[in-house]
Design a protein around this motif. Structure first.
Motif, mmCIF file in Angstrom:
data_model
loop_
_atom_site.group_PDB
_atom_site.id
_atom_site.type_symbol
_atom_site.label_atom_id
_atom_site.label_comp_id
_atom_site.label_asym_id
_atom_site.label_seq_id
_atom_site.Cartn_x
_atom_site.Cartn_y
_atom_site.Cartn_z
ATOM 1 N N THR A 143 0.925 -1.276 0.004
ATOM 2 C CA THR A 143 0.174 0.081 0.085
ATOM 3 C C THR A 143 0.798 1.279 0.140
ATOM 4 O O THR A 143 0.687 2.320 -0.884
ATOM 5 C CB THR A 143 -0.843 0.067 1.125
ATOM 6 O OG1 THR A 143 -1.989 -1.114 1.123
ATOM 7 C CG2 THR A 143 -1.920 1.119 1.173
ATOM 8 N N ILE A 144 1.896 1.172 0.927
ATOM 9 C CA ILE A 144 2.780 2.444 1.024
ATOM 10 C C ILE A 144 3.638 2.517 -0.499
ATOM 11 O O ILE A 144 3.727 3.582 -0.931
ATOM 12 C CB ILE A 144 3.739 2.273 2.020
ATOM 13 C CG1 ILE A 144 3.006 2.282 3.192
ATOM 14 C CG2 ILE A 144 4.868 3.487 2.075
ATOM 15 C CD1 ILE A 144 3.850 2.073 4.465
ATOM 16 N N ALA A 145 3.940 1.444 -0.957
ATOM 17 C CA ALA A 145 4.673 1.431 -2.229
ATOM 18 C C ALA A 145 3.787 1.911 -3.359
ATOM 19 O O ALA A 145 4.319 2.824 -4.129
ATOM 20 C CB ALA A 145 5.297 -0.228 -2.599
ATOM 21 N N GLY A 146 2.736 1.609 -3.325
ATOM 22 C CA GLY A 146 1.658 1.875 -4.491
ATOM 23 C C GLY A 146 1.618 3.478 -4.565
ATOM 24 O O GLY A 146 1.459 4.252 -5.411
ATOM 25 N N ARG A 147 1.611 3.977 -3.102
ATOM 26 C CA ARG A 147 1.214 5.610 -3.114
ATOM 27 C C ARG A 147 2.455 6.319 -3.283
ATOM 28 O O ARG A 147 2.465 7.263 -3.632
ATOM 29 C CB ARG A 147 0.532 5.674 -1.697
ATOM 30 C CG ARG A 147 -0.746 5.304 -1.024
ATOM 31 C CD ARG A 147 -1.851 5.871 -2.075
ATOM 32 N NE ARG A 147 -3.142 5.543 -1.536
ATOM 33 C CZ ARG A 147 -4.137 5.896 -2.312
ATOM 34 N NH1 ARG A 147 -4.128 6.403 -3.286
ATOM 35 N NH2 ARG A 147 -5.496 5.768 -1.894
ATOM 36 N N MET A 148 3.832 5.597 -2.874
ATOM 37 C CA MET A 148 4.850 6.379 -2.948
ATOM 38 C C MET A 148 5.581 6.548 -4.436
ATOM 39 O O MET A 148 6.388 7.379 -4.645
ATOM 40 C CB MET A 148 5.871 6.089 -1.908
ATOM 41 C CG MET A 148 5.233 5.947 -0.383
ATOM 42 S SD MET A 148 5.326 7.619 0.028
ATOM 43 C CE MET A 148 6.933 8.016 0.372
ATOM 44 N N THR A 149 5.140 5.614 -5.079
ATOM 45 C CA THR A 149 6.238 5.564 -6.363
ATOM 46 C C THR A 149 5.779 6.527 -6.985
ATOM 47 O O THR A 149 4.534 6.925 -7.461
ATOM 48 C CB THR A 149 5.943 4.089 -7.207
ATOM 49 O OG1 THR A 149 6.732 4.261 -8.426
ATOM 50 C CG2 THR A 149 4.258 4.032 -7.310
ATOM 51 N N ALA A 305 -2.185 3.049 5.834
ATOM 52 C CA ALA A 305 -1.422 1.828 5.955
ATOM 53 C C ALA A 305 -1.570 1.488 7.440
ATOM 54 O O ALA A 305 -2.049 0.129 7.649
ATOM 55 C CB ALA A 305 0.209 2.130 5.828
ATOM 56 N N GLU A 306 -1.683 2.092 8.359
ATOM 57 C CA GLU A 306 -1.984 1.761 9.725
ATOM 58 C C GLU A 306 -3.338 1.131 9.872
ATOM 59 O O GLU A 306 -3.600 0.205 10.615
ATOM 60 C CB GLU A 306 -1.786 2.975 10.484
ATOM 61 C CG GLU A 306 -0.196 3.473 10.938
ATOM 62 C CD GLU A 306 -0.119 4.645 11.781
ATOM 63 O OE1 GLU A 306 1.089 4.793 11.938
ATOM 64 O OE2 GLU A 306 -1.089 5.104 11.816
ATOM 65 N N ALA A 307 -4.392 1.977 9.119
ATOM 66 C CA ALA A 307 -5.744 1.497 9.153
ATOM 67 C C ALA A 307 -5.968 0.129 8.572
ATOM 68 O O ALA A 307 -6.743 -0.807 8.847
ATOM 69 C CB ALA A 307 -6.665 2.298 8.424
ATOM 70 N N LEU A 308 -5.081 -0.397 7.581
ATOM 71 C CA LEU A 308 -5.051 -1.574 6.914
ATOM 72 C C LEU A 308 -4.460 -2.682 7.836
ATOM 73 O O LEU A 308 -5.112 -3.650 8.085
ATOM 74 C CB LEU A 308 -4.269 -1.422 5.533
ATOM 75 C CG LEU A 308 -4.016 -2.863 4.790
ATOM 76 C CD1 LEU A 308 -5.431 -3.597 4.356
ATOM 77 C CD2 LEU A 308 -3.341 -2.889 3.511
ATOM 78 N N ALA A 309 -3.603 -2.271 8.525
ATOM 79 C CA ALA A 309 -2.717 -3.153 9.430
ATOM 80 C C ALA A 309 -3.735 -3.330 10.434
ATOM 81 O O ALA A 309 -3.703 -4.680 10.902
ATOM 82 C CB ALA A 309 -1.610 -2.752 10.105
ATOM 83 N N ALA A 310 -4.523 -2.666 11.143
ATOM 84 C CA ALA A 310 -5.572 -2.714 12.109
ATOM 85 C C ALA A 310 -6.617 -3.698 11.457
ATOM 86 O O ALA A 310 -7.047 -4.597 12.441
ATOM 87 C CB ALA A 310 -5.956 -1.451 12.612
ATOM 88 N N LYS A 311 -6.945 -3.424 10.360
ATOM 89 C CA LYS A 311 -8.080 -4.265 9.706
ATOM 90 C C LYS A 311 -7.684 -5.935 9.803
ATOM 91 O O LYS A 311 -8.308 -6.721 9.986
ATOM 92 C CB LYS A 311 -8.450 -3.882 8.504
ATOM 93 C CG LYS A 311 -9.584 -2.594 8.676
ATOM 94 C CD LYS A 311 -9.900 -1.957 7.179
ATOM 95 C CE LYS A 311 -10.784 -3.084 6.614
ATOM 96 N NZ LYS A 311 -11.138 -2.528 5.184
ATOM 97 N N ILE A 312 -6.286 -5.824 9.185
ATOM 98 C CA ILE A 312 -5.743 -7.322 9.078
ATOM 99 C C ILE A 312 -5.549 -7.945 10.629
ATOM 100 O O ILE A 312 -6.180 -9.232 10.791
ATOM 101 C CB ILE A 312 -4.330 -7.379 8.472
ATOM 102 C CG1 ILE A 312 -4.644 -6.926 6.922
ATOM 103 C CG2 ILE A 312 -3.675 -8.567 8.609
ATOM 104 C CD1 ILE A 312 -3.355 -6.561 6.333
ATOM 105 N N ALA A 313 -5.274 -7.206 11.521
ATOM 106 C CA ALA A 313 -4.939 -7.742 12.945
ATOM 107 C C ALA A 313 -6.181 -8.030 13.361
ATOM 108 O O ALA A 313 -6.356 -9.089 14.196
ATOM 109 C CB ALA A 313 -4.264 -6.611 13.559
ATOM 110 N N SER A 314 -7.406 -7.486 13.144
ATOM 111 C CA SER A 314 -8.490 -7.724 13.781
ATOM 112 C C SER A 314 -9.418 -8.980 13.389
ATOM 113 O O SER A 314 -10.319 -9.238 13.746
ATOM 114 C CB SER A 314 -9.507 -6.577 13.817
ATOM 115 O OG SER A 314 -9.941 -6.195 12.550
ATOM 116 N N GLY A 315 -8.812 -9.227 12.020
ATOM 117 C CA GLY A 315 -9.618 -10.272 11.318
ATOM 118 C C GLY A 315 -10.586 -9.749 10.457
ATOM 119 O O GLY A 315 -11.201 -10.518 9.789
#
Length: 362
Positions: A143-149, A305-315
């Motif tokens: 996600t970060i890569a796609g936004r930053m390139t 990116a942090e929101a995505l990580a949180a959604k993954i962590a919560s299932g």
């Protein structure tokens, strides 16, 4: 009391003390670690060794740990494992995919010794396996890569074409593509876990192709060092934080946190409750951690990116959620569908949009 009686009493006392000392020695669990790279690699092996040190700190004089670093995958690793058994190790962790069959072979020879193999899938009554869902962290990095390139060209340095690495390539690409439909990904295979010269050459080759974001599934900091030579090129820490390259080119990282798992399994061995299991933890279990996202990343991208990580962590979200197609255009996952773990652990294909072929695994 004559001298012979005194000698007999002394012998008996010495034997008693010797037996007691032997019992005390047996109480100390000797644990071995087999590493594919040097403990100073700054990545994969470094993090496993941090887990070993955490075991020593947690259990103190109840355990003794030994390790061997830079062990080649193959017959050499069998010899290293066997030597550890002969040194008295009763629990041995073998920490690279290529140690799988050697671990199976040695475990069969020593049924009273417990073995644990990282990232493999072959088990036995005295052989457990453990892994981490690295693809979850790759989704965040993608996600970060796609936004930053700025060139819309992302590079990926693969070690070996095994399912674990292919999962990461696919996950990174899927999530880069979600936020940037114009993104392209180039994959270079280094055919090594740790070889700074090869890894640097791979990074240089990608940069020469116009890539301005590099992801890696190799163990050294060499790709980041190469990225640092070219203004505007960014990368990510792999396995370890690789903080010496903050705030750029290292803009975030995937950190493998093995310490809790090692402590749990050593405790089970001490308690007598150890069983052969397969464990596959991710962000939610704390086994995969996202390193600090630096200020080189715009605030809104960091938040995403942090929101995505949180959604993954919560299932709430799985990084492989349909609709998704395979590279050849055939359907893989329908809308909202997610794959079984057995599919992921055997992944041998690219998703639609990635160019090039997956080489045959050696």
């Amino acid at each position: 009391m004559n001298r012979r009686t005194l000698l007999a009493m002394g012998t008996a006392l010495g034997l008693t003390l010797g037996l007691a000392g032997g019992a005390l020695a047996q109480d100390k669990l000797k644990i071995g670690f087999i590493y594919v790279g040097p403990i100073g690699d700054g990545g994969w092996t470094y993090q496993h060794d941090q887990g070993r040190l955490a075991v020593e700190e947690h259990f103190g004089d109840r355990v003794e740990t030994i390790y061997q670093e830079s062990v080649p995958e193959g017959a050499d690793s069998e010899r290293a494992m066997t030597q550890m058994v002969l040194q008295g190790a009763k629990l041995i962790f073998t920490t690279s995919f290529g140690f799988m069959d050697p671990t199976v072979n040695v475990a069969a020879k020593f049924p009273d010794v417990k073995f644990e193999h990282a990232t493999g899938y072959k088990q036995a009554p005295n052989l457990a396996t453990y892994d981490a869902r690295f693809y979850e962290g790759r989704a965040v990095m993608g996600t970060i890569a796609g936004r930053m390139t700025k060139s819309n060209k992302i590079g990926y340095i693969g070690s070996y074409p095994i399912p674990e690495v292919i999962q990461g390539i696919n996950s990174s690409y899927i999530h880069a593509k979600k936020v940037n439909p114009d993104v392209e990904m180039s994959v270079v295979w280094a055919y090594t876990w740790f070889d700074p010269a090869k890894e640097a050459d791979a990074a240089k080759a990608l940069i020469e192709q116009g890539v301005d974001v590099i992801l890696q599934h190799t163990d050294s900091t060499a790709p980041l060092a190469e990225a640092a030579k070219t203004p505007g090129v960014i990368g990510f820490g792999q396995a370890s934080d690789m903080a010496e390259y903050k705030p750029s080119p290292r803009v975030s990282s995937i950190i493998d946190n093995w310490a809790p798992y090692y402590i749990k399994r050593v405790q089970a061995a001490l308690d007598g409750t150890w069983e052969s299991t397969h464990t596959w933890g991710g962000i939610g279990e704390g086994e995969v951690q996202i390193g600090e996202i630096t200020d080189a990343v715009p605030a809104e991208v960091k938040a995403e990116a942090e929101a995505l990580a949180a959604k993954i962590a919560s299932g709430e979200y799985h990084p492989f959620t349909g609709p998704l197609k395979k590279q050849d255009g055939s359907d893989w996952l329908a809308e909202g569908e997610t794959p079984e773990d057995s599919v992921l652990t055997g992944m041998d294909f690219y998703v639609e949009g990635i160019k090039g072929e997956i080489p045959k695994s050696n």
